[in-house]
Design a protein around this motif. Structure first.
Motif, PDB file in Angstrom:
ATOM      1  N   ASP A 203       0.804  -1.229   0.000  1.00 33.35           N
ATOM      2  CA  ASP A 203       0.000   0.000   0.000  1.00 33.35           C
ATOM      3  C   ASP A 203       0.836   1.278   0.000  1.00 33.35           C
ATOM      4  N   LYS A 204       2.154   1.142   0.090  1.00 35.07           N
ATOM      5  CA  LYS A 204       3.018   2.312  -0.026  1.00 35.07           C
ATOM      6  C   LYS A 204       3.122   2.795  -1.470  1.00 35.07           C
ATOM      7  N   LEU A 205       2.632   1.971  -2.413  1.00 35.51           N
ATOM      8  CA  LEU A 205       2.742   2.304  -3.831  1.00 35.51           C
ATOM      9  C   LEU A 205       1.557   3.131  -4.346  1.00 35.51           C
ATOM     10  N   PHE A 206       0.579   3.405  -3.483  1.00 38.05           N
ATOM     11  CA  PHE A 206      -0.575   4.203  -3.914  1.00 38.05           C
ATOM     12  C   PHE A 206      -1.157   4.955  -2.712  1.00 38.05           C
ATOM     13  N   LYS A 207      -1.856   6.028  -3.009  1.00 38.21           N
ATOM     14  CA  LYS A 207      -2.486   6.805  -1.948  1.00 38.21           C
ATOM     15  C   LYS A 207      -3.575   5.956  -1.277  1.00 38.21           C
ATOM     16  N   PRO A 208      -3.752   6.103   0.028  1.00 37.16           N
ATOM     17  CA  PRO A 208      -4.748   5.287   0.737  1.00 37.16           C
ATOM     18  C   PRO A 208      -6.142   5.405   0.122  1.00 37.16           C
ATOM     19  N   LEU A 209      -6.799   4.268  -0.005  1.00 38.96           N
ATOM     20  CA  LEU A 209      -8.180   4.233  -0.489  1.00 38.96           C
ATOM     21  C   LEU A 209      -9.101   4.216   0.727  1.00 38.96           C
ATOM     22  N   GLU A 210      -9.370   5.406   1.241  1.00 41.18           N
ATOM     23  CA  GLU A 210     -10.243   5.538   2.410  1.00 41.18           C
ATOM     24  C   GLU A 210     -11.688   5.564   1.915  1.00 41.18           C
ATOM     25  N   GLN A 211     -12.255   4.398   1.786  1.00 38.37           N
ATOM     26  CA  GLN A 211     -13.586   4.275   1.195  1.00 38.37           C
ATOM     27  C   GLN A 211     -14.624   4.860   2.161  1.00 38.37           C
TER      28      GLN A 211
END
Length: 249
Positions: A203-211
């Protein structure tokens, strides 16, 4: 006979007097998890009805903005829920219900060796890489971000196949229309009994998906909308969401 008919008509009316129906948009990434959440909730609300509509967050945000009456809106990121609030189309503050997990998905194990970091060395064997359309799907944005951060986007840019939502890359791989896909782990985790296999992407490879979700203005006066929203973020709701491979706040 007429009196009996009238009696049952009145009884039916009374039993359904407080029944409610709500329409809920759910991002495709959460379609399976939220279907089970809904089914569990309805066990204690047998007279009520909850319609779930699945698809890409961006596309359905636009539909809501144009007047489509969703009572709740469960996005695949924080952006669309926040924008609905800014548009003055929400009666609740945005709230995170799940933290998205991204995965590399394939039918053949060889494409998953060394994970996403090992994808470049297999580029000649990969004719098509499927992702969701980043213009309307947050998981598509995340997929592009992963490829750029690993500096392999240029290797695959001419091989990318876009899906209208995050469910489609799974279908592309399952039907052999693409060798690999970057997908929502929640759709291919073990509980789903997927056709292929998946490897979770760091998950360091993309911005957090705070659904996140909001209760929209269309739910004003609808107690069912609030009750369902509360159930989703309850411990029971979170347990179901986690089962499908999400993290929860």
């Amino acid at each position: 006979m007429k009196r009996i008919f009238v009696f049952f008509a009145i009884l039916f009316f009374c039993l359904n007097l407080h029944a409610e129906k709500i329409s809920v948009f759910v991002a495709s990434s959460a379609s399976k998890a939220m279907s089970e959440v809904r089914d569990e909730f309805i066990k204690t609300h047998p007279k009520d009805e909850i319609e779930l509509v699945f698809g890409a967050s961006g596309k359905h945000y636009q539909l809501l903005k144009e007047g489509r009456e969703f009572d709740l809106f469960f996005s695949a990121d924080a952006k669309y829920a926040e924008q609905i609030s800014k548009d003055a189309n929400a009666i609740s503050e945005p709230k995170v219900y799940a933290l998205g997990v991204v995965a590399l998905y394939a039918l053949e194990d060889k494409f998953l060796e060394n994970g996403i970091e090992g994808l470049a060395e297999k580029s000649e064997q990969i004719k098509h890489l499927s992702i969701a359309n980043p213009k309307v799907a947050p998981y598509g944005e995340a997929a592009e971000e992963v490829l750029h951060n690993l500096k392999i986007y240029d290797i695959f840019k001419d091989k990318i196949v876009l899906g209208d939502n995050i469910s489609q890359p799974v279908l592309h791989v399952d039907s052999a229309a693409a060798e690999v896909g970057i997908v929502a782990y929640s759709l291919v985790s073990a509980v789903n009994k997927p056709k292929g296999k998946a490897v979770i992407i760091d998950d360091k490879l993309f911005k957090p998906l705070e659904q996140s979700f909001v209760i929209t203005k269309y739910a004003k006066g609808k107690e069912l909308a609030k009750e369902f929203a509360d159930f989703v973020v309850s411990e029971e709701g979170k347990k179901i969401i986690k089962k499908y491979g999400f993290n929860t706040p």
